[in-house]
Design an enzyme around this catalytic site. Structure first.
Site, PDB file in Angstrom:
ATOM      1  N   GLU A   1     -55.674 -65.947 -25.303  1.00  0.00           N
ATOM      2  CA  GLU A   1     -56.821 -66.348 -24.488  1.00  0.00           C
ATOM      3  C   GLU A   1     -58.111 -66.342 -25.308  1.00  0.00           C
ATOM      4  OE1 GLU A   1     -57.707 -63.885 -21.127  1.00  0.00           O
ATOM      5  OE2 GLU A   1     -57.930 -65.641 -19.852  1.00  0.00           O
TER       6      GLU A   1
ATOM      7  N   CYS B   1     -65.906 -59.106 -22.016  1.00  0.00           N
ATOM      8  CA  CYS B   1     -64.555 -58.643 -21.641  1.00  0.00           C
ATOM      9  C   CYS B   1     -63.705 -58.313 -22.865  1.00  0.00           C
ATOM     10  CB  CYS B   1     -63.869 -59.668 -20.748  1.00  0.00           C
ATOM     11  SG  CYS B   1     -63.176 -61.105 -21.580  1.00  0.00           S
TER      12      CYS B   1
ATOM     13  N   GLU C   1     -51.465 -65.459 -15.232  1.00  0.00           N
ATOM     14  CA  GLU C   1     -51.725 -66.887 -15.468  1.00  0.00           C
ATOM     15  C   GLU C   1     -50.731 -67.706 -14.642  1.00  0.00           C
ATOM     16  OE1 GLU C   1     -54.308 -67.866 -17.170  1.00  0.00           O
ATOM     17  OE2 GLU C   1     -54.830 -65.927 -18.043  1.00  0.00           O
TER      18      GLU C   1
ATOM     19  N   CYS D   1     -57.229 -58.752 -18.955  1.00  0.00           N
ATOM     20  CA  CYS D   1     -58.096 -59.718 -18.270  1.00  0.00           C
ATOM     21  C   CYS D   1     -58.149 -59.335 -16.795  1.00  0.00           C
ATOM     22  CB  CYS D   1     -57.529 -61.130 -18.430  1.00  0.00           C
ATOM     23  SG  CYS D   1     -58.287 -62.333 -17.342  1.00  0.00           S
TER      24      CYS D   1
ATOM     25  N   TYR E   1     -66.824 -63.839 -22.762  1.00  0.00           N
ATOM     26  CA  TYR E   1     -65.917 -63.247 -23.744  1.00  0.00           C
ATOM     27  C   TYR E   1     -66.615 -62.247 -24.654  1.00  0.00           C
ATOM     28  CZ  TYR E   1     -61.982 -66.280 -22.572  1.00  0.00           C
ATOM     29  OH  TYR E   1     -60.946 -66.871 -21.924  1.00  0.00           O
TER      30      TYR E   1
ATOM     31  N   HIS F   1     -68.580 -69.124 -19.602  1.00  0.00           N
ATOM     32  CA  HIS F   1     -67.337 -68.373 -19.864  1.00  0.00           C
ATOM     33  C   HIS F   1     -67.252 -67.944 -21.333  1.00  0.00           C
ATOM     34  CE1 HIS F   1     -63.965 -66.706 -17.856  1.00  0.00           C
ATOM     35  NE2 HIS F   1     -63.089 -67.180 -18.714  1.00  0.00           N
TER      36      HIS F   1
ATOM     37  N   THR G   1     -56.087 -68.384 -14.482  1.00  0.00           N
ATOM     38  CA  THR G   1     -56.235 -66.938 -14.562  1.00  0.00           C
ATOM     39  C   THR G   1     -56.478 -66.335 -13.179  1.00  0.00           C
ATOM     40  OG1 THR G   1     -57.132 -67.130 -16.777  1.00  0.00           O
ATOM     41  CG2 THR G   1     -57.664 -65.121 -15.584  1.00  0.00           C
TER      42      THR G   1
ATOM     43  N   CYS H   1     -64.028 -63.341 -13.474  1.00  0.00           N
ATOM     44  CA  CYS H   1     -65.241 -63.953 -14.025  1.00  0.00           C
ATOM     45  C   CYS H   1     -65.229 -65.476 -13.913  1.00  0.00           C
ATOM     46  CB  CYS H   1     -65.397 -63.574 -15.487  1.00  0.00           C
ATOM     47  SG  CYS H   1     -64.718 -61.982 -15.900  1.00  0.00           S
TER      48      CYS H   1
HETATM   49 FE1  SF4 Z   1     -60.436 -62.703 -18.013  1.00  0.00          FE
HETATM   50 FE2  SF4 Z   1     -62.373 -62.295 -19.799  1.00  0.00          FE
HETATM   51 FE3  SF4 Z   1     -62.152 -64.669 -18.567  1.00  0.00          FE
HETATM   52 FE4  SF4 Z   1     -63.000 -62.457 -17.265  1.00  0.00          FE
HETATM   53  S1  SF4 Z   1     -64.029 -63.509 -18.970  1.00  0.00           S
HETATM   54  S2  SF4 Z   1     -61.538 -63.967 -16.526  1.00  0.00           S
HETATM   55  S3  SF4 Z   1     -61.718 -60.898 -18.184  1.00  0.00           S
HETATM   56  S4  SF4 Z   1     -60.693 -63.727 -19.975  1.00  0.00           S
HETATM   57 FE    FE Z   2     -60.316 -66.535 -19.679  1.00  0.00          FE
END
Ligand code: SF4
Ligand code: FE
Length: 482
Positions: A447, A299, A257, A100, A296, A292, A191, A104
């Site tokens: 996550e 990422c 985290e 991660c 995902y 968000h 995060t 984001c």
């Molecule tokens: Fe982390 Fe993925 Fe959330 Fe970006 S979208 S903060 S990489 S978990």
């Molecule tokens: Fe996340």
């Protein structure tokens, strides 16, 4: 120029002088701490990618607020292409860091707050939207990292915020002054918090009448007075404290985290974007979560690319890469990974313009995207474990690998396909271990279930968005049922 390099970013975080409780010690100089360093390196990649020749076109974009060229991680999306490019950029970052990369959350929070403040001003005659534009223009110009803080501790899940034995279990406004507000509470699962310059605080659910104090959205610098940080543990994290990085798996990068406590933190008016407008809080939660959930689809797919690559490589090292069942399992991994990507791209392509002028994803498809992410990485991890073999759970330590007595035995008996260096084989196994059961599994598995809300939250949104009655009407029309 508002495009920092990774090194400039790390220096800017160092200058904040943040401190945290890390494994029982109040700790400063966090960017140099072995538990923290991999996570700040991961964020630094998001800056360096805006300078690297092969990625900079994707990572740079013109700001809608200032007209300057900015990092896409601070961009307010202006088109469905922007939404798609966000997902592509996240996949690249996942591929490069295999963790991660943390940046984001603020991006997703900003796009949600931008449209909600506009609509709140229309409904209530408030002045939040211009305040937010001014605030976010500075974030873009200074190329800052912003953490989005949504998840409250929640206490007794069967009770509303105002009915909790301790009202601080949901972050709230405890005092209103002429020049600002005072907030108290905590935010969990933060995060990249200690790698951020700023925090965007948001409510965690739709508030009702009598819960005005909990309907608050505001911006706070990470080094504001009254904030306390407590570092989260990850499985196998103390391997990062060992002399050799051989057993860490991902020797360079990792996630972060943090539990964050707001102990009566003062927020000046110009940083307040919602205060008591309960009808806006649910919308803000849904939009942030929607963005968000789209994220995902980028990422986790990038991290999945690395897992697929590591699995194919270990199969080759073991001499089984041509076995048909191995090839089929790898095809299955690719299929699952690309399905998640397809959802991330689809919810972007079908996005739409908000009243405020930025672009929002298709909510139904963003939720479908994330619901797939709550399952598919687990299946990818299972298949990787299957192919990698039992050594994944029994490999001797780096210290034994270098031991004058044990070492030669390990090297002799870890030999596999001809020409494969045993240390390279160990490195690949440790990387797969990191992603499936070690520190990397926090981002790739836990996550994937709980980030941006647990599976039930996506199911509720899917049931709300899917228009089941319209589907029943299709059947009635087809069968001529009145
Ligand atoms: Fe982390 Fe993925 Fe959330 Fe970006 S979208 S903060 S990489 S978990
Ligand atoms: Fe996340």
């Amino acid at each position: 120029m508002p495009l920092k390099t990774g090194d400039e970013y790390v220096d800017s975080i160092k200058s904040l002088g943040l401190e945290a409780h890390v494994m029982g010690k109040r700790t400063g100089n966090l960017p140099e701490h072995p538990l923290v360093r991999p996570s700040i390196r991961a964020v630094a990649r998001t800056f360096d990618c805006a300078h690297d020749e092969e990625t900079k076109l994707l990572f740079r974009v013109k700001s809608s607020l200032t007209g300057e060229e900015i990092n896409r991680f601070t961009h307010l999306h202006q088109s469905t292409d922007d939404l798609m490019n966000k997902v592509r950029m996240q996949r690249v970052c996942g591929q490069m860091t295999c963790c991660c990369f943390q940046r984001c959350v603020g991006l997703d929070a900003a796009n949600a707050i931008f449209s909600v403040t506009y609509e709140c001003d229309q409904a209530h005659g408030t002045q939040y939207h211009q305040r937010f534009r001014d605030y976010w223009g500075r974030i873009q110009s200074e190329d800052l990292v912003v953490d989005g803080a949504m998840t409250d501790p929640k206490g007794d899940r069967g009770k509303r915020p105002k009915d909790q034995a301790d009202p601080d279990l949901f972050l709230r406004v405890v005092e209103r002054k002429a020049d600002g507000i005072v907030i108290r509470g905590a935010k969990f699962h933060q995060t990249g918090m200690l790698n951020s310059h700023e925090i965007l605080v948001m409510p965690t659910l739709a508030m009702r009448e009598g819960e005005e104090d909990w309907a608050v959205c505001c911006a706070v610098p990470t080094n504001a007075k009254g904030i306390h940080y407590i570092y989260g543990r990850q499985s196998s994290d103390t391997r990062k404290l060992e002399e050799s990085d051989q057993d860490v798996g991902n020797p360079c990068f990792g996630g972060q985290e943090v539990m964050t406590v707001f102990d009566d933190v003062f927020v000046p008016n110009e940083r307040v974007f919602l205060d008591g407008e309960i009808d806006q809080s649910g919308k803000l939660v849904e939009r942030f979560a929607g963005y968000h959930r789209q994220s995902y689809g980028g990422c986790k797919v990038g991290v999945g690319d690395v897992l697929i690559g590591a699995t194919a490589l270990i199969a080759r090292m073991n001499g089984v890469d041509r076995a048909s069942h191995i090839r089929d399992k790898i095809v299955e991994m690719i299929h699952l990974n690309e399905t998640m990507f397809a959802c991330g791209i689809a919810c972007s392509t079908l996005g739409h313009e908000t009243a405020a002028g930025n672009y929002e994803i298709d909510m139904l498809l963003a939720n479908v995207c994330k619901l797939n992410v709550t399952r598919f990485p687990y299946e990818l991890a299972r298949l990787a474990t299957d192919i990698a073999g039992g050594l994944l759970g029994t490999l001797p330590s780096a210290k034994d690998y270098d031991d004058p007595v044990a070492g030669p035995y390990i090297k002799k008996y870890l030999a596999a396909a001809e020409g494969v260096d045993t240390l390279d084989r160990v490195k690949v196994l440790r990387l797969i271990e990191n992603m499936t059961t070690g520190a990397g599994s926090v981002a790739y598995l836990i996550e994937s279930v709980h980030g941006a809300g647990p599976p039930m939250a996506q199911r509720i949104m899917i049931s709300r968005q899917a228009d089941l009655e319209a589907k029943i009407a299709l059947v009635k029309r087809l069968l001529n049922i009145s």
